[in-house]
Design a protein around this motif. Structure first.
Motif, mmCIF file in Angstrom:
data_model
loop_
_atom_site.group_PDB
_atom_site.id
_atom_site.type_symbol
_atom_site.label_atom_id
_atom_site.label_comp_id
_atom_site.label_asym_id
_atom_site.label_seq_id
_atom_site.Cartn_x
_atom_site.Cartn_y
_atom_site.Cartn_z
ATOM 1 N N ASP A 119 -0.525 0.870 -9.981
ATOM 2 C CA ASP A 119 0.613 1.371 -10.764
ATOM 3 C C ASP A 119 1.096 0.379 -11.832
ATOM 4 O O ASP A 119 2.239 0.440 -12.265
ATOM 5 C CB ASP A 119 1.762 1.807 -9.838
ATOM 6 N N ASP A 147 -2.308 2.776 -3.471
ATOM 7 C CA ASP A 147 -1.184 2.005 -4.027
ATOM 8 C C ASP A 147 0.098 2.852 -3.984
ATOM 9 O O ASP A 147 1.180 2.346 -3.705
ATOM 10 C CB ASP A 147 -1.509 1.565 -5.456
ATOM 11 N N LYS A 191 4.549 3.248 -1.440
ATOM 12 C CA LYS A 191 5.968 3.375 -1.826
ATOM 13 C C LYS A 191 6.841 3.837 -0.666
ATOM 14 O O LYS A 191 8.037 3.585 -0.661
ATOM 15 C CB LYS A 191 6.159 4.323 -3.023
ATOM 16 N N HIS A 247 2.681 -4.369 0.661
ATOM 17 C CA HIS A 247 2.100 -5.210 -0.389
ATOM 18 C C HIS A 247 1.976 -6.660 0.077
ATOM 19 O O HIS A 247 1.018 -7.344 -0.284
ATOM 20 C CB HIS A 247 2.941 -5.128 -1.672
ATOM 21 N N HIS A 256 -6.967 -3.647 -4.734
ATOM 22 C CA HIS A 256 -5.557 -3.775 -4.359
ATOM 23 C C HIS A 256 -5.050 -2.530 -3.611
ATOM 24 O O HIS A 256 -4.461 -2.633 -2.531
ATOM 25 C CB HIS A 256 -4.753 -4.035 -5.635
HETATM 26 ZN ZN ZN Z 1 0.590 -2.182 -5.904
#
Ligand code: ZN
Length: 353
Positions: A125, A172, A176, A254, A270
């Motif tokens: 992102d 990714d 969230k 993360h 990632h």
């Molecule tokens: Zn990230």
């Protein structure tokens, strides 16, 4: 700065569509961004896209130079900065995946020039966020960079990215869920600033991917799915710009991903590491980690340590050091983190190996 003042820098224009690279000069002119442009791209197929953009810019009477980077390191940033100075660039365009975009956006902030983001892969992102991950800094975490003044996401170009990179982008975004839970926790326990709007926007980007996850199961991912993913990645980046930090998009999941990078020297993409970190983080938060693991495995994302080429001991190590990667970022990992015994148990319960 006055503590009551919260400054938000947002992109002036975001374009998502097919075959839109030819319009790059028009947007630059309409927004009066400048006439001298340095493009930063990678060495792979992104090089070809960079040349395509360069030709369009030159045809339109703009001055343009291209340079290539193979890593987002301080040395590369210094080199790109000196080229930008030499040619008196007013705009830096990042054409590519993580590295080219990170170098361009970090250099743009330090050189005081405008930054345009033209992503060619949807694996993270950072497409629209004002943060970059740079290797060679003290810690493997994101640092402040420029908000792109213009984002041009050509879904036709992005759909040609390897399937693995596309799925990593979904990973990714799944992060969230726990990132926002960690942010709320830090707000309640530590009195940290919490922005509900930014948090909601980040959460929306994760929910969006879950809602449309079936579209990512196919071997050849349809272009509509790429559009959903790109829009969600941009939303997450905007959430960070609104928050003024990576908080809405980056929590314990993360930290675990960064710890895996430290222990095993960047063994996977990632977003793949964040997906695995999310399973652990949601388990620690007492949330529905099974649902997320199922969704990740249904789209072919890694859900086990061995899927990303790391050993069980390496994962134990990563889980035990994750809290220390960024001590000022309070998360469910707490101040002391996960003990080795607990890490072993987590790996067993979550079938991470
Ligand atoms: Zn990230």
């Amino acid at each position: 700065m006055d503590r009551d003042i919260h400054q938000i820098d947002l992109p002036k224009r975001v374009i998502v569509g097919s075959d839109i690279l030819s319009k790059v000069p028009n947007h630059i002119t309409e927004l009066s961004l400048g006439k001298k442009i340095l493009i930063v791209s990678g060495y792979s197929s992104t090089k070809d896209y960079a040349n395509v953009v360069k030709d369009y810019l030159i045809d339109d009477g703009l001055e343009c130079w291209v340079t290539h980077v193979d890593k987002a390191s301080i040395d590369e940033i210094d080199r790109v900065s000196s080229i930008a100075r030499e040619v008196k660039a007013e705009i830096l365009i990042g054409v590519g995946g993580g590295k080219a975009i990170d170098v361009a956006k970090y250099t743009a902030l330090n050189s005081g020039v405008k930054f345009i983001s033209i992503p060619t892969t949807p694996s993270h992102d950072g497409i629209a966020s004002p943060f970059a991950s740079i290797k060679g800094l003290e810690r493997p975490i994101s640092v402040k960079a420029s908000t792109p003044v213009l984002v041009i996401a050509d879904v036709n170009v992005i759909s040609k990215a390897p399937r693995r990179n596309i799925i990593a982008g979904c990973g990714d975004l799944i992060g969230k869920f726990s990132a926002v839970l960690d942010w709320r926790l830090a707000h309640r326990l530590k009195g940290e600033y919490y922005g509900e709007y930014a948090a909601s926007l980040a959460l929306l980007s994760a929910k969006h991917i879950v809602k449309y996850s079936e579209m990512f199961v196919a071997r050849d991912i349809p272009i509509e799915a790429i559009r959903v993913l790109v829009e969600a990645l941009i939303s997450s980046g905007i959430a960070m710009a609104i928050a003024g930090s990576t908080r809405p998009a980056s929590g314990s999941e993360h930290l675990i991903a960064h710890a895996i990078d430290v222990v095993a020297n960047y063994p996977a993409l990632h977003g793949e590491e964040v997906g695995i970190g999310s399973i652990v983080a949601l388990y620690l938060h007492g949330r529905n980690w099974r649902k997320v693991r199922h969704m990740l495995s249904s789209i072919g994302a890694p859900t086990k340590a061995r899927d990303i080429g790391i050993g069980k001991e390496q994962l134990v190590k990563a889980l035990t050091i994750a809290h220390a990667i960024r001590p000022e970022r309070y998360t469910i990992l707490g101040e002391k983190g996960i003990s080795s015994e607990a890490a072993e148990k987590i790996i067993q319960i979550l079938e991470l190996y």
